[in-house]
Design a protein around this motif. Structure first.
Motif, PDB file in Angstrom:
ATOM      1  N   GLY A  19     -27.942 -16.253  -5.016  1.00 19.16           N
ATOM      2  CA  GLY A  19     -27.163 -17.491  -5.042  1.00 19.16           C
ATOM      3  C   GLY A  19     -27.725 -18.478  -6.038  1.00 19.16           C
ATOM      4  O   GLY A  19     -27.010 -18.981  -6.921  1.00 19.16           O
ATOM      5  N   VAL A  20     -29.036 -18.702  -5.920  1.00 23.00           N
ATOM      6  CA  VAL A  20     -29.676 -19.703  -6.791  1.00 23.00           C
ATOM      7  C   VAL A  20     -29.543 -19.280  -8.243  1.00 23.00           C
ATOM      8  O   VAL A  20     -29.231 -20.086  -9.127  1.00 23.00           O
ATOM      9  N   GLY A  21     -29.777 -17.998  -8.488  1.00 17.85           N
ATOM     10  CA  GLY A  21     -29.692 -17.480  -9.855  1.00 17.85           C
ATOM     11  C   GLY A  21     -28.312 -17.695 -10.438  1.00 17.85           C
ATOM     12  O   GLY A  21     -28.164 -18.185 -11.560  1.00 17.85           O
ATOM     13  N   SER A  22     -27.279 -17.334  -9.646  1.00 19.21           N
ATOM     14  CA  SER A  22     -25.916 -17.498 -10.139  1.00 19.21           C
ATOM     15  C   SER A  22     -25.642 -18.976 -10.439  1.00 19.21           C
ATOM     16  O   SER A  22     -25.059 -19.318 -11.470  1.00 19.21           O
ATOM     17  N   TYR A  23     -26.081 -19.793  -9.490  1.00 18.05           N
ATOM     18  CA  TYR A  23     -25.838 -21.237  -9.686  1.00 18.05           C
ATOM     19  C   TYR A  23     -26.534 -21.732 -10.945  1.00 18.05           C
ATOM     20  O   TYR A  23     -25.960 -22.460 -11.751  1.00 18.05           O
ATOM     21  N   HIS A  24     -27.768 -21.281 -11.106  1.00 16.31           N
ATOM     22  CA  HIS A  24     -28.546 -21.713 -12.264  1.00 16.31           C
ATOM     23  C   HIS A  24     -27.867 -21.279 -13.572  1.00 16.31           C
ATOM     24  O   HIS A  24     -27.730 -22.063 -14.510  1.00 16.31           O
ATOM     25  N   LEU A  25     -27.428 -20.042 -13.597  1.00 13.39           N
ATOM     26  CA  LEU A  25     -26.744 -19.532 -14.783  1.00 13.39           C
ATOM     27  C   LEU A  25     -25.518 -20.378 -15.093  1.00 13.39           C
ATOM     28  O   LEU A  25     -25.227 -20.727 -16.226  1.00 13.39           O
ATOM     29  N   TRP A  26     -24.828 -20.713 -14.003  1.00  8.13           N
ATOM     30  CA  TRP A  26     -23.602 -21.504 -14.186  1.00  8.13           C
ATOM     31  C   TRP A  26     -23.933 -22.925 -14.665  1.00  8.13           C
ATOM     32  O   TRP A  26     -23.343 -23.422 -15.612  1.00  8.13           O
ATOM     33  N   ALA A  27     -24.962 -23.514 -14.023  1.00 11.01           N
ATOM     34  CA  ALA A  27     -25.318 -24.898 -14.329  1.00 11.01           C
ATOM     35  C   ALA A  27     -25.814 -25.035 -15.766  1.00 11.01           C
ATOM     36  O   ALA A  27     -25.500 -25.995 -16.453  1.00 11.01           O
ATOM     37  N   THR A  28     -26.585 -24.046 -16.242  1.00 11.88           N
ATOM     38  CA  THR A  28     -27.124 -24.150 -17.603  1.00 11.88           C
ATOM     39  C   THR A  28     -26.129 -23.653 -18.648  1.00 11.88           C
ATOM     40  O   THR A  28     -26.388 -23.714 -19.837  1.00 11.88           O
ATOM     41  N   GLY A  29     -25.013 -23.105 -18.177  1.00  8.76           N
ATOM     42  CA  GLY A  29     -24.017 -22.615 -19.121  1.00  8.76           C
ATOM     43  C   GLY A  29     -24.339 -21.223 -19.650  1.00  8.76           C
ATOM     44  O   GLY A  29     -23.690 -20.725 -20.559  1.00  8.76           O
ATOM     45  N   TRP A  30     -25.357 -20.566 -19.069  1.00 11.30           N
ATOM     46  CA  TRP A  30     -25.719 -19.221 -19.557  1.00 11.30           C
ATOM     47  C   TRP A  30     -24.848 -18.127 -18.954  1.00 11.30           C
ATOM     48  O   TRP A  30     -24.877 -16.999 -19.409  1.00 11.30           O
ATOM     49  N   LEU A  31     -24.124 -18.529 -17.962  1.00  7.62           N
ATOM     50  CA  LEU A  31     -23.345 -17.528 -17.241  1.00  7.62           C
ATOM     51  C   LEU A  31     -22.419 -16.767 -18.186  1.00  7.62           C
ATOM     52  O   LEU A  31     -22.239 -15.558 -18.093  1.00  7.62           O
TER      53      LEU A  31
END
Ligand SMILES: Nc1nc2c(ncn2[C@@H]2O[C@H](COP(=O)(O)OP(=O)(O)O)[C@@H](O)[C@H]2O)c(=O)[nH]1
Ligand SMILES: [Mg+2]
Length: 514
Positions: A22-34
């Motif tokens: 969850g945290v990883g996905s959120y982080h990817l999304w938040a930083t725009g790396w997703l």
């Protein structure tokens, strides 16, 4: 360990993983790396999808049944068609039935009836003539094969319980439900991209993995049908009368090892030696005895002459490049000036007891009618015994030194790609023989068996024997299994009677002594 303890352990291991997910996905999304991370992930999934689809389609995930064994007779192949049809029909059975033990019992029973009726169509009770040990042998052998196949090919097959089996289908639903939760969460975070990815995964991997699972179960059921059918065929052909242990022993003995032993096995009178019997058939003076001499040539490991009948001589030899001992039966032969009928019968008797026939032909003598007749008589004999296999026939042309130009003798002769005149003559002679025996022989080789001119044995005859050795062993397996069962029948009853007699005598003397 009870179930709740396992649940606790699994959740405690699983929770951090889920948290990181969850945290990883959120982080990817938040930083725009997703956006960037998505492509390799999608690529990996796409590749998995492609491979799953491809392997599924080609049925490469699990092995298909091997081709029917070499030792099977024509009748066995016909029976196998029934087994195959049944195996194919498993695809249409409701998968829920595969979790019922009764289902497996029923198929085995139905198949046993079907095959018994096929082999003995006129019997009132198709199971009537069967003995208990041979029925048990089917169960034992099929169960043994299944357990090996499951251990070898089913992932985690050794810990699979019946409950797992039943739940396997439910698990697919749970997985779907869980992934729906994931997608719903993702959709809140990033609606458009999620919708696209959802579509890609939904119609791809999930469907593929569902199908893989269904295929694994279907593989098990199909393999069960095929293995049971295989041994039911062995049963109905009378090859299990010797019992499972002896059957496996003989089967092993007539299987040529993939890697030949470093040293040739010594031809001791040991019973466990892998051996095949060859009969040399042909007209009188065709060169049969000389061909045997050529095979026994000094370069071979061990030779000895064994007494047989007056008309048939028996030799044995262990050629260097052949992983089996060859027993050679030399017959008198036939021809227009003809041997007596009893000599002929000896020849036929030898051929019926052999695993490969060398039909020896004089290259300069084109009269082959007697040979064709002899082969046809033999085929007829085997046609009347569908439980046996006719030995394959290899043509051996002798006297090639006398072919034109008869004066010339300068081996080696490359008759396969003929250039010299002699090579062309040999080539033509073999073509003619192959044509004369079309459908009756598996091949033809040239030799010169005249003393001092011996040629063609190492070059052509021994390689041809090596190449067809597995076929000879297939005949040998069928023959020995049948012969042993018949011999045992008498032997065992005599043993049992003797034991009973001893017991009776003991009781008599004991009561007389009182
Ligand atoms: N020139 C020549 N003579 C051969 C050849 N093979 C056998 N012979 C001779 O043909 C005769 C009959 O051979 P034999 O092996 O006794 O024939 P069998 O009756 O079939 O056992 C003998 O004199 C052999 O020496 C061959 O390849 N070339
Ligand atoms: Mg002879």
């Amino acid at each position: 360990m009870t179930r709740w303890r396992i649940v606790v352990l699994v959740s405690m291991v699983g929770l951090p993983v889920l948290f990181l997910l969850g945290v990883g996905s959120y982080h990817l999304w938040a930083t725009g790396w997703l956006f960037y991370a998505w492509w390799p992930m999608a690529g990996s999934l796409a590749l998995a999808y492609f491979l799953a689809w491809r392997w599924q389609r080609r049925k490469k995930l699990l092995p298909r049944a091997e081709t029917p064994p070499l030792h099977w007779t024509d009748r066995d192949h016909a029976a196998w068609k029934l087994v195959e049809a049944r195996a194919a029909a498993m695809e249409k059975v409701d998968p829920d039935r595969f979790a019922e033990s009764q289902f497996f019992f029923d198929i085995a029973h139905e198949m046993a009836l079907e095959l018994a009726r096929f082999y003995t169509p006129n019997a009132d009770d198709p199971f009537g003539p069967l003995t208990l040990p041979e029925i048990l042998a089917v169960v034992e052998l099929a169960a043994h094969d299944m357990s090996e196949l499951v251990g070898q090919y089913l992932p985690a097959g050794h810990i699979l319980t019946i409950n797992d089996w039943k739940r396997a289908r439910q698990a697919a639903d749970w997985y779907r439900r869980a992934s729906n939760v994931y997608w719903a969460t993702a959709a809140v975070l990033n609606p458009v991209q999620t919708a696209l990815r959802y579509a890609a995964t939904k119609f791809g991997l999930t469907a593929q993995f569902d199908r893989i699972q269904a295929n694994v179960i279907l593989w098990f059921v199909t393999t069960y049908v095929e293995r049971t059918g295989n041994y039911l065929i062995e049963l109905n052909s009378g090859r299990l009368k010797v019992g499972a242990t002896r059957y496996l022993q003989l089967r092993e003995r007539h299987t040529i090892p993939r890697t030949p032993p470093a040293e040739p096995t010594p031809a001791a009178p040991d019973e466990s030696v892998r051996q095949v019997t060859l009969t040399l058939m042909g007209q009188v003076k065709a060169g049969k005895s000389s061909t045997i001499n050529g095979l026994l040539g000094e370069r071979q490991a061990v030779t000895d002459v064994l007494p047989a009948t007056a008309e048939v001589k028996r030799y044995s030899v262990q050629p260097a490049d052949i992983p089996s001992k060859l027993v050679l039966l030399d017959t008198v032969g036939y021809g227009h000036t003809g041997p007596r009928e009893d000599q002929l019968r000896e020849t036929e008797n030898a051929a019926q007891q052999s695993d490969l026939i060398l039909l020896v032909l004089h290259a300069r003598n084109p009269a082959r009618k007697a040979d064709v007749e002899a082969l046809d008589r033999l085929s007829e004999w085997f046609a009347g015994r569908p439980e046996l296999k006719m030995p394959p026939v290899l043509l051996v042309q002798t006297h090639i030194d006398l072919l034109t130009p008869a004066m010339e003798w300068q081996p080696p002769y490359d008759w396969l790609e003929p250039k010299r005149l002699k090579e062309q003559s040999i080539h033509r002679a073999l073509d003619a023989a192959r044509e004369q025996f079309a459908g009756r022989a598996i091949g033809a080789v040239p030799v010169c068996a005249a003393e001092g001119r011996v040629y063609g044995f190492e070059e052509w005859l021994l390689p041809a024997l090596a190449e067809n050795l597995d076929r000879a062993h297939a005949v040998a397996l069928v023959r020995t299994l049948r012969a042993e069962a018949d011999a045992n029948k008498v032997g065992r009853v005599i043993d049992q009677l003797r034991a009973a007699g001893k017991q009776a005598a003991k009781i008599f003397w004991q009561s007389a002594g009182k």
